[in-house]
Design an enzyme around this catalytic site. Structure first.
Site, short mmCIF file in Angstrom:
data_model
loop_
_atom_site.label_atom_id
_atom_site.label_comp_id
_atom_site.label_asym_id
_atom_site.label_seq_id
_atom_site.Cartn_x
_atom_site.Cartn_y
_atom_site.Cartn_z
N VAL A 65 10.34 -11.97 3.86
CA VAL A 65 9.20 -12.82 3.51
C VAL A 65 8.86 -12.76 2.02
CG1 VAL A 65 8.18 -12.77 5.81
CG2 VAL A 65 7.53 -11.02 4.13
N ASN A 91 2.99 -12.35 10.81
CA ASN A 91 2.88 -11.06 11.48
C ASN A 91 3.58 -9.92 10.74
OD1 ASN A 91 2.55 -9.19 13.93
ND2 ASN A 91 4.78 -9.35 13.78
N TYR A 156 -2.81 -0.39 2.75
CA TYR A 156 -2.82 -1.21 3.97
C TYR A 156 -4.15 -1.95 4.11
CZ TYR A 156 -1.81 -2.37 8.88
OH TYR A 156 -1.57 -3.02 10.06
N ALA A 157 -5.26 -1.23 3.86
CA ALA A 157 -6.58 -1.86 3.95
C ALA A 157 -6.72 -3.00 2.95
CB ALA A 157 -7.67 -0.81 3.71
N ALA A 158 -6.24 -2.77 1.73
CA ALA A 158 -6.32 -3.82 0.71
C ALA A 158 -5.51 -5.04 1.11
CB ALA A 158 -5.84 -3.27 -0.64
N LYS A 160 -4.57 -6.01 4.19
CA LYS A 160 -5.09 -6.69 5.37
C LYS A 160 -6.44 -7.35 5.08
CE LYS A 160 -1.69 -5.85 8.17
NZ LYS A 160 -0.85 -6.94 8.71
N ILE A 191 -3.15 -0.59 19.27
CA ILE A 191 -2.33 -1.30 20.24
C ILE A 191 -1.13 -0.44 20.62
CG2 ILE A 191 -1.09 -3.45 20.72
CD1 ILE A 191 -4.10 -3.81 20.17
#
Length: 250
Positions: A65, A91, A156-158, A160, A191
């Site tokens: 991607v 995704n 990861y927080a930034a 997302k 999940i």
């Protein structure tokens, strides 16, 4: 999968990060819901060999991607084969967790490149195919970490959280001129995927204890949320973040 509808009847769909985990479940759900074709994309499609054979309406695409040239080739292929795109599911994502003081620049760059820049590049490349008929649905997978943060996941927080901000901008931008191109996010909680299955049981028990519903979610919970937002059942929903987390973040 129970209760599958035909909500995707005739739709052309693209799913990234589709070889396994959430992406596999999303791809299968869209295919089972009557999609004309699902283009299941991943940087490594080898794990998909175990399930692809069960679907005549799923095509495997090896895709990075972050590779703009590859995205252009995919867009050209879709134009030739289908003449449009109805649903894009962003995704694909990675993690490189570390506490702030120990997170390297490479850790930061790799996660932001795939999780955020990749979503931007993919959506930019696919948008002209939706604009042909001035309609479509973009569903991007964010995370509760993107809405509420988490220790050891600055990158990861930034990434997302950035997906959510981009999506809200797209919801306003992509309807100009009367277009009906919708953009929404899903923010999963904990999940039951290969990633969580690798977590030590003691840690998993602590995670589960924080969830009001008392158990982890399943990939189908996320996939059915995607199916709803991608379908005409959600035709009046755009710019939203659907949290699917068992009540973890209230």
């Amino acid at each position: 999968m129970t209760g599958i509808t035909q909500d995707m009847q005739g739709n052309v769909c693209v799913v990234t990060g589709a070889a396994r985990g959430l992406g596999r479940c999303i791809s299968e759900t869209l295919a089972q819901a009557g999609a004309a074709q699902v283009y299941a994309c991943d940087i490594d499609m080898a794990p998909a060999e175990s399930w692809l054979g069960g679907y005549d309406n799923v095509s495997a695409i090896t895709l990075n991607v972050c590779d703009s040239n590859a995205l252009s080739r995919l867009s050209a292929r879709l134009l030739e084969e289908q003449g449009r795109l109805d649903v894009l599911v962003n995704n694909a994502g990675i993690t490189r967790d570390a506490l702030l003081g120990k997170m390297t620049e490479a850790d930061w760059d790799s996660v932001l490149d795939v999780n955020l820049k990749g979503v931007f590049l993919m959506t930019r490349a696919m948008l002209p195919l939706m604009q042909i008929h001035q309609s479509g649905s973009i569903v991007s997978i964010s995370s509760i970490v993107g809405t509420d943060g988490n220790i050891g996941q600055s990158n990861y927080a930034a990434s997302k959280g950035g997906i959510i901000s981009m999506t809200r901008g797209w919801a306003k931008e992509l309807v100009r001129g009367g277009a009906q191109i919708r953009a929404n996010c899903i923010a999963p909680g904990f999940i039951n995927t290969e990633m969580t299955q690798a977590v030590p049981q003691k840690v998993l028990d602590k995670m589960t204890a924080r969830i009001p519903l008392g158990h982890l979610g399943e990939p189908t919970d996320i996939a059915e949320g995607v199916l709803f937002l991608a379908s005409q059942r959600a035709r009046y929903i755009t710019g939203q973040v659907l949290k699917i987390d068992g009540g973890l973040v209230l």
